[in-house]
Design a protein around this motif. Sequence first.
Motif, PDB file in Angstrom:
ATOM      1  N   LYS A 141       0.835  -1.192   0.000  1.00 13.78           N
ATOM      2  CA  LYS A 141       0.000   0.000   0.000  1.00 13.78           C
ATOM      3  C   LYS A 141       0.876   1.250   0.000  1.00 13.78           C
ATOM      4  O   LYS A 141       1.949   1.271   0.606  1.00 13.78           O
ATOM      5  CB  LYS A 141      -0.927   0.006   1.214  1.00 13.78           C
ATOM      6  CG  LYS A 141      -1.929  -1.141   1.228  1.00 13.78           C
ATOM      7  CD  LYS A 141      -2.728  -1.143   2.523  1.00 13.78           C
ATOM      8  CE  LYS A 141      -3.663  -2.351   2.585  1.00 13.78           C
ATOM      9  NZ  LYS A 141      -4.381  -2.409   3.872  1.00 13.78           N
ATOM     10  N   ASP A 144       2.843   2.865   3.014  1.00 10.44           N
ATOM     11  CA  ASP A 144       2.426   2.178   4.243  1.00 10.44           C
ATOM     12  C   ASP A 144       3.575   1.288   4.707  1.00 10.44           C
ATOM     13  O   ASP A 144       3.781   0.192   4.191  1.00 10.44           O
ATOM     14  CB  ASP A 144       1.167   1.351   3.983  1.00 10.44           C
ATOM     15  CG  ASP A 144       0.549   0.795   5.262  1.00 10.44           C
ATOM     16  OD1 ASP A 144       1.300   0.520   6.213  1.00 10.44           O
ATOM     17  OD2 ASP A 144      -0.683   0.629   5.302  1.00 10.44           O
ATOM     18  N   ASP A 147       2.614  -2.206   6.130  1.00 12.22           N
ATOM     19  CA  ASP A 147       2.293  -3.167   5.074  1.00 12.22           C
ATOM     20  C   ASP A 147       3.557  -3.650   4.374  1.00 12.22           C
ATOM     21  O   ASP A 147       3.675  -4.835   4.035  1.00 12.22           O
ATOM     22  CB  ASP A 147       1.341  -2.520   4.061  1.00 12.22           C
ATOM     23  CG  ASP A 147       0.735  -3.535   3.099  1.00 12.22           C
ATOM     24  OD1 ASP A 147       0.297  -4.606   3.561  1.00 12.22           O
ATOM     25  OD2 ASP A 147       0.707  -3.254   1.884  1.00 12.22           O
TER      26      ASP A 147
END
Length: 390
Positions: A141, A144, A147
């Motif tokens: 992502k 992110d 992530d």
Amino acid sequence: SSGINAEYGDRKFESFNEKPKLLETKRKYLNIGSYNYLGFAENNGRCSHDTIREIKHGLGLTSSSARAELGTTTLHRDLEKLIAEFVGKEDALVFGMGFATNSMNIPVFVGEGCLLISDELNHASMILGARLSGAKIKVFKHNDMKDLEKLLRRSIVEGQPRTKRPWKKILIVVEGVYSMEGTTTNLPEIVALKKKYKAYLYLDEAHSIGAMGRTGRGICEHYGVSTSDVDIMMGTFSKSFGAAGGYLAASKEIIAHVRQESHAQYYGSPISPPVCRQVYAATIAIMGRDGTGEGPRRIKQLAENTRYFRKELQKRGYIIYGELASPVIPLLLFRISSICAFAKHALANGVAPVIVGFPATPILGSRVRFCMSASHTREHLDRILEVIED
């Protein structure tokens, strides 16, 4: 011309826009949509004069050969040394096209049995390069870090599909500034994760080199990250340098490997000598070595324009993306009908913006994208703000 005032020919569209007809009438617009961050895309000034002199008295217009054969000149070598010094790497290699710098060279670094981890908003050139490489591609992502770490940990534990063998290599691929979002990559945390999980890092600085950092040295300087922590640094010359082409900067061993293995070296056209001279002159100016102080002045002016325009838009209540120092400023209009209406309104008032809608953005993420330039004056920016307010 500073590249800020653009002249466009009027067109008439017939048969449902299939047959555009160029009319004799022309109109002038204030350009707020180009990537001319430092204003070097101009037809006067020292860079332009050096380019013209190269055509008349230097190496001419073209090398007429690929770099790996007879297309490498002393000018290419000099530019590569200068770029390596500018970005803080041991060596560099320049290419005739920015898109190809990514798409033709990412396959040089990874292949079958390797893992390439890509930000979900990476440029199409990086996506194409990843697909051509044959490596396994996984996407995290946008910006992110949780992530990304989760993806790294799981990938290392699970290994390659079917065989479960360890990956030959893991390459993280990100951009410095994302041209559709105006956001900057979280470089300090990415470097920390890269070191923690023993991966390699490929950084695309197309929109950050020259435009970010106190001396224009890009996202590494902006965040205070050592360039030694980035394995491969990529950038283009079509933005801050007002030219065309791209570069890779890395260690001598990595660049030597690219020289031997890159398809762009054998099958692509090199940067033409005049364009090469434009890039060289722009880089010398940015580094403050031309004796005029013009480069540092433009870097400072770009930063001031960016901060002023962003703050004014926020003050007026508009929704914009990106951080304060990013010269790419997307203003959310959400609906496709809204961006079409805005474009017509702006053009009618002498301003040429860039509007972006689906599928380049989410269906309800349509936006107008403003790109700041050192050539914009405060009067230019105030005029654009008036058009937006109307």
